[in-house]
Design an enzyme around this catalytic site. Structure first.
Site, PDB file in Angstrom:
ATOM      1  N   SER A 234      12.519  87.833  78.683  1.00  0.00           N
ATOM      2  CA  SER A 234      11.719  88.974  79.088  1.00  0.00           C
ATOM      3  C   SER A 234      11.471  88.978  80.599  1.00  0.00           C
ATOM      4  O   SER A 234      12.428  88.984  81.351  1.00  0.00           O
ATOM      5  CB  SER A 234      10.433  88.975  78.269  1.00  0.00           C
ATOM      6  OG  SER A 234       9.967  90.288  78.171  1.00  0.00           O
ATOM      7  N   HIS A 376      10.571  91.469  69.760  1.00  0.00           N
ATOM      8  CA  HIS A 376      10.696  90.867  71.088  1.00  0.00           C
ATOM      9  C   HIS A 376      10.264  89.400  71.058  1.00  0.00           C
ATOM     10  O   HIS A 376       9.076  89.112  70.896  1.00  0.00           O
ATOM     11  CB  HIS A 376       9.741  91.680  71.987  1.00  0.00           C
ATOM     12  CG  HIS A 376       9.774  91.302  73.423  1.00  0.00           C
ATOM     13  ND1 HIS A 376      10.833  91.600  74.238  1.00  0.00           N
ATOM     14  CD2 HIS A 376       8.856  90.678  74.201  1.00  0.00           C
ATOM     15  CE1 HIS A 376      10.568  91.179  75.464  1.00  0.00           C
ATOM     16  NE2 HIS A 376       9.380  90.608  75.463  1.00  0.00           N
TER      17      HIS A 376
END
Ligand code: GCU
Length: 396
Positions: A234, A376
């Site tokens: 990320s 995620h």
């Protein structure tokens, strides 16, 4: 009472999520407006790049565009760097590994900053080990040197059993991930950056720190410095790409769910946008980047060109199927559009026209990809595939 607390927590969580995901963010593929990407094989003066030599001649100019407009300057000079072994355990993981805690201290302008490295190296290898280095943007417990806490975010035992060293540093050592205090790290060494419109900010500082760890690896005989795979998740995955694009000593880069201003194309404006990222995280990128809020088409680059800067080194980008915020389609397309740079090195791509199905990784190639089912995250699923990818490139 318990129910009330739970309910309030849920509402607060929903408000926080909504604050990050503005109502006008696009999550519908059909709403992506037509866009034109800058050509990887053209210089900023529109000259055609025909071969590897042309590409390498243009590398600095392309890096400059990313520096100037997005990530900020990458200071190369410092007065001194000192490596200190803080702790060593040759019988870590029931004797399977040697654990080292190393402090990497860098001096400049009468100031110093310490990046704390945690490193495990496999004891069974008779030679310097290839290594994964994670830029840790989550809790420190994810890289527990005592191994009392084990986490899929950094499964050190799996790496060791597979014959890899595994290392990590925490982003907060380089730049606290906070708009008020990000300058309390690497930027203390380079205060002039704070005044510059193209100055380094937090993501640049994390990338800079990764290079200082590389400086350390170059003189640790337990680590094969020619086989260091830089990994980030990320926001850490954005920094990993920027570090590897700059610093060609990284043999490979893995950018997990890195999304906007990571591996996803900005011009698609799908999920997170440049404006949203600049608004929510003003301390990540250079002040110049704010000029491109709602003006992605005016950027002289797009993120496929950052991926191309990793060529010819093995590159692996990933997505998670439910993580639309990070634009899986735009990530796959960016990787596809980096192919032409790899082709200059005679490396043909195995990426199909359309992204592969969920949980169908494409691994044995220089441009690797997967889209995991789920949210995620960086999980053991990722790492098992990272190791297969690394085996293909570094153990064959
Ligand atoms: C936020 C941010 C993303 C980032 C992510 C993360 O969602 O908008 O750009 O990648 O945090 O770092 O987990």
């Amino acid at each position: 009472m318990k129910r009330f607390v739970l309910f309030t927590a849920m509402i607060l969580f929903m408000i926080a999520v909504r604050a990050q995901r503005p109502a006008d963010a696009n999550f519908v593929e059909a709403n992506v407006k037509p866009y034109l990407l800058p050509d990887v094989l053209r210089t900023s003066k529109h000259a055609k790049i025909r071969n590897k030599a042309d590409w390498e001649n243009n590398r600095e100019q392309l890096l400059d565009l990313f520096e100037e407009n997005i990530y900020g300057q990458m200071p190369k000079h410092f007065v001194d760097i000192k490596f200190s072994l803080v702790e060593k355990d040759e019988l870590a993981m029931q004797g399977k590994a040697t654990m080292k805690k190393v402090s990497v201290e860098v001096f400049n302008r009468g100031q110093s900053v310490k990046i704390n490295l945690i490193l495990f190296v496999p004891n069974h290898l008779r030679k310097a080990a290839p290594a994964f280095l994670l830029i840790n943007n989550r809790g420190q417990e994810n890289t527990d040197p005592t191994r009392r806490v084990k986490s899929g975010f950094w499964p050190a035992e799996l790496a060791i059993d597979s014959g890899y060293a595994i290392a990590a540093f925490h982003v907060s050592d380089a730049a606290p991930d906070d708009k008020e205090s990000f300058m309390n790290g690497v930027l203390r060494l380079y205060p002039e950056q704070l005044a510059a419109a193209n100055g380094m900010r937090a993501i640049g500082a994390w990338a800079w720190a990764a290079s200082r760890i590389m400086d350390y690896f170059e003189q640790d005989p337990d680590v094969n410095a020619d086989q260091v795979i830089l990994v980030g998740h990320s926001r850490g995955g954005k920094a990993a790409l920027w570090a590897a694009a700059q610093d060609q000593r990284f043999a490979s880069c893995i950018s997990n769910c890195s999304g906007n201003t990571g591996a996803a194309l900005s011009r698609r404006n799908f999920g997170e946008s440049v404006k949203v990222i600049n608004t929510n995280f003003p301390h990540w990128f250079t002040p110049n980047y704010k000029q491109f809020n709602d003006r992605e088409a005016e950027l002289p680059v797009d993120q496929h060109m950052l991926l191309a800067l990793i060529a010819p080194r093995p590159l692996y980008v990933t997505n998670a199927s439910e993580d639309l915020w990070a634009d899986p389609t735009g990530t796959y397309l960016a990787l596809k559009h980096a192919e032409s740079a790899y082709a200059l090195y005679g490396l043909s791509s195995r990426l199909p026209e359309q992204a592969p199905a969920i949980n169908q990784p494409i691994l044995n190639t220089h441009l690797a990809y997967h889209n995991r089912a789920g949210i995620h995250d960086l999980t053991i699923y990722e790492w098992r595939n990272f190791i297969r990818f690394a085996n293909f490139h570094f153990k064959n």
